[in-house]
Design an enzyme around this catalytic site. Structure first.
Site, PDB file in Angstrom:
ATOM      1  N   LYS A  98      30.365  18.667  69.247  1.00 48.80           N
ATOM      2  CA  LYS A  98      29.114  18.651  68.071  1.00 48.80           C
ATOM      3  C   LYS A  98      28.788  17.471  67.628  1.00 48.80           C
ATOM      4  O   LYS A  98      28.078  16.717  68.186  1.00 48.80           O
ATOM      5  CB  LYS A  98      29.356  19.813  67.198  1.00 48.80           C
ATOM      6  CG  LYS A  98      29.562  21.220  67.911  1.00 48.80           C
ATOM      7  CD  LYS A  98      29.347  22.332  67.169  1.00 48.80           C
ATOM      8  CE  LYS A  98      29.801  23.888  67.754  1.00 48.80           C
ATOM      9  NZ  LYS A  98      29.002  24.538  68.379  1.00 48.80           N
ATOM     10  N   TYR A 148      37.337  31.087  66.964  1.00 51.98           N
ATOM     11  CA  TYR A 148      36.841  30.744  68.400  1.00 51.98           C
ATOM     12  C   TYR A 148      36.935  29.375  68.995  1.00 51.98           C
ATOM     13  O   TYR A 148      36.999  28.555  68.287  1.00 51.98           O
ATOM     14  CB  TYR A 148      35.338  31.238  68.482  1.00 51.98           C
ATOM     15  CG  TYR A 148      34.545  30.619  69.717  1.00 51.98           C
ATOM     16  CD1 TYR A 148      34.600  31.671  70.962  1.00 51.98           C
ATOM     17  CD2 TYR A 148      33.707  29.860  70.007  1.00 51.98           C
ATOM     18  CE1 TYR A 148      34.294  31.415  72.125  1.00 51.98           C
ATOM     19  CE2 TYR A 148      33.087  29.492  71.229  1.00 51.98           C
ATOM     20  CZ  TYR A 148      33.243  30.322  72.247  1.00 51.98           C
ATOM     21  OH  TYR A 148      32.737  30.095  73.504  1.00 51.98           O
ATOM     22  N   ASP A 191      41.317  22.836  65.502  1.00 49.72           N
ATOM     23  CA  ASP A 191      40.146  22.898  66.203  1.00 49.72           C
ATOM     24  C   ASP A 191      39.005  22.293  65.336  1.00 49.72           C
ATOM     25  O   ASP A 191      38.564  23.336  64.416  1.00 49.72           O
ATOM     26  CB  ASP A 191      39.866  24.034  66.978  1.00 49.72           C
ATOM     27  CG  ASP A 191      38.803  24.484  67.724  1.00 49.72           C
ATOM     28  OD1 ASP A 191      37.668  23.111  67.710  1.00 49.72           O
ATOM     29  OD2 ASP A 191      38.534  25.187  68.497  1.00 49.72           O
TER      30      ASP A 191
HETATM   31  N1  PMP Z   1      35.762  25.387  69.164  1.00 45.94           N
HETATM   32  C1  PMP Z   1      35.116  25.787  67.949  1.00 45.94           C
HETATM   33  C2  PMP Z   1      35.715  25.838  66.757  1.00 45.94           C
HETATM   34  C3  PMP Z   1      33.673  25.878  68.163  1.00 45.94           C
HETATM   35  O1  PMP Z   1      32.771  26.323  67.113  1.00 45.94           O
HETATM   36  C4  PMP Z   1      33.013  25.839  69.606  1.00 45.94           C
HETATM   37  C5  PMP Z   1      31.694  26.019  70.121  1.00 45.94           C
HETATM   38  N2  PMP Z   1      31.104  26.927  68.978  1.00 45.94           N
HETATM   39  C6  PMP Z   1      34.037  25.325  70.565  1.00 45.94           C
HETATM   40  C7  PMP Z   1      35.274  25.228  70.472  1.00 45.94           C
HETATM   41  C8  PMP Z   1      33.489  25.412  72.013  1.00 45.94           C
HETATM   42  O2  PMP Z   1      32.698  24.194  72.055  1.00 45.94           O
HETATM   43  P1  PMP Z   1      31.475  24.324  73.200  1.00 45.94           P
HETATM   44  O3  PMP Z   1      30.452  25.546  73.039  1.00 45.94           O
HETATM   45  O4  PMP Z   1      30.933  22.970  73.164  1.00 45.94           O
HETATM   46  O5  PMP Z   1      32.479  24.556  74.500  1.00 45.94           O
END
Ligand code: PMP
Length: 437
Positions: free
Chosen positions: A275, A152, A247
Site C-alpha cells: 500500500k 487478513y 503485518d
Molecule cells: N496484509 C494486510 C494486513 C492487508 O490488509 C492486505 C490487503 N488488504 C494484505 C496483506 C494483502 O495485500 P495485497 O492485497 O496487496 O495482496
C-alpha cells in the site's frame, strides 16, 4: 450476506461497464469486495481521481474514504507523486535488473522502521507475507504458523483460514480450492487472548516458526488491541524461539513513520509492507534483521523472486510518497485530521437510532455497528446490522460520499482530506442518519 435494496444505483455508464465486465471478468471485478455484494447495487466504475475525490464513469464525483484501500495516503493523483512517476516512466517501465530507486526506497524503510536492517521488494502485500513466512520457516527450521481470527494477510493458500476482509463478508470461514494439507501447518487463535497463545505455545511451541498479526487489525473492522496483549506476543514468541511478524501492509508508514511498531513501541522480528510504500503502484516488501533476511537467495538457501519486483516506476512512486510524508509532517497532520473527524462526528453519531460508534487509530477509522464498546475480537454482524450498513452506505453514496462497500472494512483518511472534506462527511452522515430514522 444480506441482500440490500440500494437507495440510489450506479449511473448508465457504470451499469453498462458492469454488464460488459460480468461477461469477461468473474463477478465483474478484479477483487471481490469491489462488487458491492455486501451492500447491494452496482459497483461504480471510476474514471479518475484528484485529491480526496473520485469521479465515476457517469461524471458523478464522490468524496472518497477508501483511498484504494490504503495506498493513497497523499490523496488521488498527487502532483508530486505523478511527477516522480512521469520522470521514471520516460526511461522505461522495467529493466529486470537493479535500479537506484529500489536502493533509495529500501534505505528509507530501513531508516524508518524499528529493527529493519534489510528489505526485499515484491509486487503485493500477499507476496510480502508469503515470503516473510517462508524466510521465518527457513530461519527457525520449523513449520507451524500462528495467525489470529479477523486478521487478513493476503490470499496465500496457507493463510486462508478464518481470514477477515472479503471472506468474513461472505461468511465463509475459508476458501474453496485450498487443500486441507496446505492449512495443516496454520493455527488460528482469537485476538485479545494471551492465555490462548500461551497454551498453544506450551503445547506446540517447539514447532512454531512464527506468530503473525496485524498490530492494528484493520480487516474485520478496526480492532485495536491492548498493548499488553501485543507485548505478551513479543515475550512469548521470544521465550519459545518463534519469530514475531507484524503485518504492516495497512499500518506501515500510515500510523507513524515507523508504522504500528513505532506507535506501540513494540518491535517485531519481521514486518511486511504494501500500500503506502508503493504510492499507488503495485508494491509490497518485507523487512527484518540482516541475520534473518540473509537466508534469502542469492545469499542464502531460501528462494524468493519476482519479474517486476523493485520496478523502477513503482519505486519512484513510493519514494515520492514517503518523501512527501516526511517533508509535510504527514503523520502528525493525519493524526490531527483523525482527531478532528472524531470531534466533529461524536454529536452526529449520538443521533443514530441504532448502535453506531467510531473506532479510530490515526488516519484509519471504522463506523462500527456493534452494540457495546469497540470490539477487540472479530465479531460477525447480524443480518439486521448488515442491512443497516447497506442502507447507510447507499445513503452516503447518494450524498456524494464513497465508503468501503462492506461493514467490515475500515475507512482511510489522506492528506487531501481537509476540514472542508471532514465537514462534508459529517454533514452527509447526519442527514443519512436522519433519513434512516
Ligand atoms: N496484509 C494486510 C494486513 C492487508 O490488509 C492486505 C490487503 N488488504 C494484505 C496483506 C494483502 O495485500 P495485497 O492485497 O496487496 O495482496
Amino acid at each position: 450476506m444480506t441482500p440490500v435494496q440500494p437507495a440510489a444505483d450506479a449511473g448508465p455508464r457504470s451499469s453498462a461497464l458492469y454488464e460488459r465486465a460480468c461477461r469477461v471478468i468473474p463477478g465483474g471485478v478484479s477483487s471481490p469486495v469491489r462488487a458491492f455484494r455486501a451492500v447491494g447495487g452496482t459497483p461504480l466504475f471510476i474514471a479518475r481521481g484528484a485529491g480526496a475525490e473520485i469521479v465515476d464513469a457517469d461524471g458523478r464525483s464522490y468524496l472518497d474514504f477508501v483511498g484504494s484501500w490504503g495506498p493513497l495516503i497523499a490523496g488521488h493523483a498527487h502532483p508530486q507523486v505523478l511527477a516522480a512517476i512521469g520522470a521514471a516512466l520516460v526511461h522505461g517501465t522495467t529493466y529486470g535488473a537493479p535500479c537506484a530507486a529500489e536502493v533509495e526506497l529500501a534505505e528509507r524503510i530501513v531508516a524508518a522502521y524499528p529493527q529493519a536492517e534489510q528489505v526485499r521488494f515484491v509486487s503485493s502485500g500477499t507476496e510480502a507475507v508469503m515470503s516473510a513466512i517462508r524466510v521465518a520457516r527457513a530461519f527457525t527450521g520449523r513449520e507451524l504458523i500462528v495467525k489470529f481470527a479477523g486478521c487478513y494477510h493476503g490470499h496465500a493458500d496457507h493463510l486462508l483460514v478464518a481470514a477477515g476482509s472479503g471472506l468474513a463478508t461472505f461468511g465463509q470461514p475459508s476458501s474453496a480450492g485450498v487443500p486441507a494439507a496446505f492449512t495443516a501447518c496454520t493455527r488460528v487463535l482469537p485476538l485479545d487472548d494471551e492465555a490462548a497463545l500461551r497454551e498453544l505455545l506450551q503445547r506446540e511451541g517447539a514447532r512454531v516458526a512464527a506468530v503473525i498479526i496485524e498490530p492494528v487489525p484493520a480487516n474485520h473492522g478496526l480492532l485495536p488491541q491492548r498493548r499488553e496483549f501485543l507485548l505478551a506476543l513479543r515475550e512469548l514468541t521470544r521465550e519459545h524461539g518463534a519469530l514475531l511478524i507484524f503485518d504492516e501492509v495497512i499500518s506501515g508508514f500510515r500510523l507513524a513513520r515507523g508504522g504500528a511498531a513505532e506507535r506501540l513501541g513494540i518491535a517485531a522480528d519481521l514486518a511486511t509492507f504494501g500500500k503506502v510504500i508503493g504510492g499507488g503502484m503495485p508494491v509490497g516488501a518485507f523487512a527484518g534483521a540482516r541475520r534473518i533476511m540473509a537466508r534469502l537467495a542469492p545469499d542464502g538457501d531460501t528462494y524468493q523472486a519476482g519479474t517486476l519486483s523493485g520496478n523502477p516506476v513503482a519505486m519512484a512512486a513510493g519514494v515520492a510518497t514517503l518523501a512527501l510524508l516526511e517533508r509535510e509532517a504527514g503523520w502528525q497532520r493525519l493524526e490531527e485530521r483523525g482527531a478532528e473527524l472524531e470531534r466533529l462526528l461524536q454529536p452526529v453519531l449520538a443521533t443514530a437510532r441504532f448502535p453506531l460508534q467510531l473506532v479510530r487509530v490515526g488516519s484509519l477509522f471504522w463506523l462500527s455497528l456493534h452494540a457495546g464498546g469497540a470490539p477487540r475480537t472479530a465479531q460477525p454482524l447480524t443480518r439486521e446490522e448488515s442491512a443497516r450498513f447497506g442502507a447507510l452506505f447507499h445513503g452516503m453514496l447518494a450524498r456524494g460520499v464513497y465508503l468501503p462497500p462492506s461493514a467490515y472494512e475500515a475507512c482511510f483518511l489522506s492528506l487531501a482530506h481537509g476540514s472542508a472534506e471532514l465537514a462534508r462527511f459529517v454533514q452527509a452522515l447526519g442527514s443519512t442518519l436522519a433519513e434512516l430514522a
